[in-house]
Enzyme design. Structure first.
Site, mmCIF file in Angstrom:
data_model
loop_
_atom_site.group_PDB
_atom_site.id
_atom_site.type_symbol
_atom_site.label_atom_id
_atom_site.label_comp_id
_atom_site.label_asym_id
_atom_site.label_seq_id
_atom_site.Cartn_x
_atom_site.Cartn_y
_atom_site.Cartn_z
ATOM 1 N N SER A 46 13.816 -7.570 2.825
ATOM 2 C CA SER A 46 11.798 -7.922 2.796
ATOM 3 C C SER A 46 11.576 -6.733 3.145
ATOM 4 C CB SER A 46 12.336 -9.326 3.828
ATOM 5 O OG SER A 46 11.096 -10.373 3.927
ATOM 6 N N ASP A 94 10.707 -8.092 -1.817
ATOM 7 C CA ASP A 94 11.732 -8.442 -2.702
ATOM 8 C C ASP A 94 11.037 -9.019 -2.727
ATOM 9 O OD1 ASP A 94 11.397 -9.602 0.436
ATOM 10 O OD2 ASP A 94 13.081 -10.385 -0.443
ATOM 11 N N ASP A 129 5.549 -7.530 -1.212
ATOM 12 C CA ASP A 129 6.581 -6.608 -0.445
ATOM 13 C C ASP A 129 7.801 -6.370 -1.269
ATOM 14 O OD1 ASP A 129 7.727 -9.497 -1.133
ATOM 15 O OD2 ASP A 129 8.739 -9.240 0.761
ATOM 16 N N ASP A 162 8.918 -11.756 -2.438
ATOM 17 C CA ASP A 162 8.974 -13.246 -2.120
ATOM 18 C C ASP A 162 7.770 -14.126 -1.251
ATOM 19 O OD1 ASP A 162 9.162 -12.441 0.275
ATOM 20 O OD2 ASP A 162 10.866 -13.020 0.540
#
Length: 449
Positions: free
Chosen positions: A100, A244, A242, A246
């Protein structure tokens, strides 16, 4: 199994520094544990572009193959695309390789169920138990799984988002848009979607190299160098993802960073114009969403903190939209994952409808000041601290679904114990920054007194 002290193992997955806590062996073991719960079925695997993702993808694939799973390898893909692919390909679940918004040395594994949503705590606990016990399902030599590469699911993901709005309305505005993906997985898909919207895209870090030009968490403190480019390039808005993809952060046409809490509020405002209905958010998300929903004559309900909890409440209430205040928007028509592509589509559509500068749309949202603090306290003392807080504000509405949330006429306070350290997190929101700070100070004095 002795778990390395610097490997974080939870019901959501594992996360750690690559080469230290997070090794190929740990990733294979965790994937084998996950594979044991879906033995022989199709499982999606993807990663967020960090250089360590290549190594971990092979390790994860090995663990899944050992359980007889049929692996569909997406390669580099955003987390919402991974979730979308589960439903699109009728898979039993997925493992997304991502840390993340953690710094570059980190990586991790995030698990999804057959509905394309992050696994709920109960299912995650089963996999964690298998990981720690080593009681895996092992396929025989002639039952080892297979690896395939599916068609371009990303294109289907983008089209699904485009189908929820009027592309012509946005294209007619010929927006110039800045997109900073910071080397993350969502850059190529973000550029494609914005181009399909007829936007002129000023792309920064939109190749999914996994090499970060700035700290990966898209908060204002990390966007000091990036934000001015939106104004310099005369863009109508700036979007920041960000690693990834999400979470969606926003920069206005003046080069000013917008609170990440505004992302969901703006999406809610647009979505409820399309279809009135329930909005689901978590306990620590801004009251802006509640006010926006109320102005549209719609209910806003709150879950415990955590994407899986928001999704569960969305299903329970039939919510038309949900999300979290970290820039995460969840539209059940697309998937059960925080999806910045949905956020971008809705915000551009709102701009096209309103014909106002983006900064004005933000200024027209209800104004609140939020502050997040934490105080050291043992878990044993937490029940007494909660009781003391209730006594301190007896006039407040009480919610105990996730720690303690107190609601007043124009303020709220959320207090919850950390699951990983001996601290209590205190989050408050009021219309005035100093009043918010005072509320946190008072709460801190109560819980530590």
């Amino acid at each position: 199994m002795a778990v390395p002290s610097d490997l974080i193992v939870s019901v959501s997955g594992i996360r750690g520094i690559v080469g230290a806590g997070l090794t190929a062996e740990a990733a294979t073991r965790f994937a084998a544990a996950y594979g044991s719960t879906v033995a022989g079925k199709r499982v999606i695997v993807s990663n967020d572009g960090r250089p360590s993702g290549e190594m971990l993808r092979h390790a994860v694939t090995a663990g899944l193959l050992s359980a007889g799973c049929k692996v569909e390898d997406l390669g580099i893909a955003s987390t919402p695309t991974c979730g979308f692919a589960v439903r699109q390909l009728n898979a039993a679940g997925a493992i997304q390789i991502t840390a993340s918004h953690n710094p570059a040395p980190w990586n991790g594994l995030k698990m999804f169920g057959s509905d394309g949503a992050v696994l709920p705590a109960a299912a995650g606990a089963v996999i964690r138990g298998l990981y720690e016990s080593g009681d895996f399902a092992r396929a025989a030599w002639n039952g080892i799984g297979t690896v395939g590469v599916p068609p371009d699911v990303g294109a289907d993901h983008v089209q699904a988002v485009l189908d929820t709005v009027s592309v012509a309305a946005v294209a007619g505005q010929r927006f110039r848009v800045f997109l900073d993906a910071n080397g993350g997985a969502g850059g190529p898909l973000g550029v494609k979607m914005l181009t399909d919207f007829g936007c002129e895209v000023i792309a920064h870090g939109c190749e999914a190299t996994g090499v970060f030009a700035h700290e990966p968490e898209p908060i204002p403190a990390h966007l000091v160098d990036v934000a001015p480019w939106v104004k310099q390039h005369e863009c109508a808005i700036g979007f920041v993802l960000d690693p990834d993809s999400d979470r969606l952060a926003l920069i206005d046409e003046n080069g000013d960073c917008v609170s990440e809490e505004a992302t969901l509020a703006l999406a809610v405002k647009y979505r409820l114009r399309q279809q009135p209905g329930t909005v689901a958010i978590n306990m620590s998300t801004s009251r802006m969403n509640q006010d926006v929903a109320a102005a549209a004559g719609c209910p806003c309900v709150r879950s415990a903190v955590g994407e899986a909890n928001v999704v569960a409440l969305m299903r329970e209430t039939g919510a038309v939209l949900g999300g979290e205040g970290n820039g995460g928007v969840i539209d059940p028509r697309i998937g059960w994952v925080r999806d910045p592509f949905v956020g971008m589509a809705f915000i551009l559509s709102l701009m096209a409808e309103e014909r106002k500068p983006f900064s004005q749309l933000v200024a027209e949202l209800p104004r609140y000041a939020m502050l997040k603090t934490k105080f050291t306290i043992s878990r044993e003392r937490l029940p007494d601290a909660i009781a003391a807080l209730e006594a301190r504000w007896p006039e407040a509405t009480i919610n105990r679904d996730d720690g303690l949330r107190l609601d007043g006429p124009d303020w709220w306070l959320h207090v919850r114990g950390s699951n990983t350290e001996p601290v209590v997190r205190v989050i408050a929101e009021t219309p005035d920054p100093e009043r918010t700070a005072q509320l946190c100070r008072e709460a801190g004095s109560v819980v530590t007194g």
